[in-house]
Scaffold this active site. Structure first.
Site, mmCIF file in Angstrom:
data_model
loop_
_atom_site.group_PDB
_atom_site.id
_atom_site.type_symbol
_atom_site.label_atom_id
_atom_site.label_comp_id
_atom_site.label_asym_id
_atom_site.label_seq_id
_atom_site.Cartn_x
_atom_site.Cartn_y
_atom_site.Cartn_z
ATOM 1 N N GLY A 126 -3.947 31.770 -1.729
ATOM 2 C CA GLY A 126 -3.535 32.338 -0.444
ATOM 3 C C GLY A 126 -2.381 31.598 0.210
ATOM 4 O O GLY A 126 -1.861 32.048 1.230
ATOM 5 N N LYS A 159 -0.693 49.014 36.445
ATOM 6 C CA LYS A 159 -1.717 48.829 35.398
ATOM 7 C C LYS A 159 -2.507 47.556 35.642
ATOM 8 O O LYS A 159 -1.938 46.535 36.020
ATOM 9 C CB LYS A 159 -1.027 48.754 34.026
ATOM 10 C CG LYS A 159 -1.972 48.495 32.870
ATOM 11 C CD LYS A 159 -1.293 48.681 31.534
ATOM 12 C CE LYS A 159 -0.757 47.392 30.987
ATOM 13 N NZ LYS A 159 -0.091 47.552 29.698
ATOM 14 N N ARG A 201 -5.126 45.224 33.364
ATOM 15 C CA ARG A 201 -5.783 45.072 32.056
ATOM 16 C C ARG A 201 -7.054 44.273 32.251
ATOM 17 O O ARG A 201 -7.026 43.166 32.780
ATOM 18 C CB ARG A 201 -4.845 44.374 31.068
ATOM 19 C CG ARG A 201 -5.420 44.285 29.668
ATOM 20 C CD ARG A 201 -4.409 43.743 28.675
ATOM 21 N NE ARG A 201 -3.386 44.704 28.308
ATOM 22 C CZ ARG A 201 -3.565 45.671 27.413
ATOM 23 N NH1 ARG A 201 -4.716 45.819 26.809
ATOM 24 N NH2 ARG A 201 -2.576 46.489 27.130
HETATM 25 C C1 R5P Z 1 1.856 45.000 27.967
HETATM 26 O O1 R5P Z 1 2.050 44.361 28.917
HETATM 27 C C2 R5P Z 1 2.863 45.727 27.128
HETATM 28 O O2 R5P Z 1 4.066 45.984 27.754
HETATM 29 C C3 R5P Z 1 2.230 46.970 26.567
HETATM 30 O O3 R5P Z 1 1.961 47.848 27.637
HETATM 31 C C4 R5P Z 1 0.987 46.620 25.839
HETATM 32 O O4 R5P Z 1 1.210 45.585 24.929
HETATM 33 C C5 R5P Z 1 0.388 47.808 25.153
HETATM 34 O O5 R5P Z 1 -0.817 47.415 24.561
HETATM 35 P P1 R5P Z 1 -1.972 48.448 24.258
HETATM 36 O O6 R5P Z 1 -1.375 49.523 23.405
HETATM 37 O O7 R5P Z 1 -3.004 47.626 23.536
HETATM 38 O O8 R5P Z 1 -2.472 48.954 25.573
#
Ligand code: R5P
Length: 270
Positions: free
Chosen positions: A9, A166, A168
């Site tokens: 590997g 957004k 997360r």
């Molecule tokens: C995040 O801050 C990026 O700009 C993208 O929105 C993100 O990486 C998208 O990730 P996913 O498809 O997992 O929501």
């Protein structure tokens, strides 16, 4: 270049040509196998320098580990900075990359060498303008950080844009809130740098469809498509991505902006 895996590997790398006295551009994108591809790049880069290359430009269309750019929880590795240091210590004299994931940092905060961060947004917008018949379109950033990309895309396409908010909550848990432009009866194009799990695009698409959008498209530079991204894109009419990470959605090439970036870097040394 010769590169292969040993049976255990580990990687074997050999530069077969003569690089002595040359300025070399080492092109390595690090899409879905970042650890192996990064290791291959480090071995190649340091070997090129040991073999006498005068300067080395790393051309990394998709730069890995850039999203972990802070210590969000105590004890976390700030991987972006660590990877940057590893490349610089291995001999990188300049970096050319595409739509680097810069949310909280500027290139000069992370790198000590010159960086040319080119964009795929112009190529993506040109694709939509020539190949997709959009009805009264609006471009959409799924979060505030994506405004830097949607602005370029919308200007090239000559359309207005709107920005969502957004939050997360986990790798695949994304919440989007939005009180933007009127999208009712219009085509919307979500513009982002990366599609990884597809959670962001799915949440943004649901918002747009429930606000009455006619069709929803997605445009992104890096289609990482980590499992299980594809089923999350099922309500999207079409996904258009660049070739920084080859995928079934690759429609445009970043060769032109990359070549311009390399020329700019090299012109500083001549
Ligand atoms: C995040 O801050 C990026 O700009 C993208 O929105 C993100 O990486 C998208 O990730 P996913 O498809 O997992 O929501």
């Amino acid at each position: 270049m010769e590169s292969r895996l040993f049976p255990d590997g580990e990687l074997y790398v050999r530069i077969a040509g003569d690089v002595s006295g040359d300025v070399v551009a080492i092109v390595q994108s690090t899409g879905r196998a970042p650890n192996r591809l990064l290791m291959e790049l480090l071995l190649t880069l340091e070997t090129a320098k040991e073999l006498g290359a005068e300067r080395a430009v790393c051309v990394i269309p998709y730069f890995p580990y850039a999203r972990q750019d802070s210590r969000f929880k105590p004890g976390e590795a700030i991987s972006f900075g660590i990877v940057a240091r590893m490349l610089e210590r291995a001999g990188m004299d300049a970096l050319v990359t595409v739509d680097l994931h810069l949310h909280r940092r500027k290139p000069e905060d992370v790198f000590r060498v010159p960086v040319e961060n080119v964009t795929a947004m112009v190529e993506l917008a040109r694709y939509f303008s020539s190949k997709v018949k959009l009805d009264n379109p609006v471009a959409v950033a799924p979060d505030e950080e994506a405004e830097q990309w949607v602005r370029v895309f919308a200007r090239e396409l000559g359309v207005e844009y709107t920005v969502m908010l957004k939050e997360r909550r986990g790798d695949e848990a994304v919440e989007i809130t939005w009180k933007g432009a009127d999208v009712s009866g219009r085509d919307a194009v979500i513009v982002d740098d990366i599609i990884s799990t597809g959670s962001t695009i799915r949440a943004a698409t649901e918002q747009l469809l429930s606000a009455g959008a006619k069709r929803v498209f997605a445009a992104c530079t890096h289609a990482i498509l980590a499992y299980p991204a594809e089923y999350k894109l099922s309500k999207v009419d079409d996904v258009v991505a660049s070739d920084t990470v080859p995928s079934p959605y690759t429609r445009v090439s970043v060769a032109r902006p990359l070549a311009e970036g390399i020329k700019k870097v090299v012109s500083r040394w001549t």
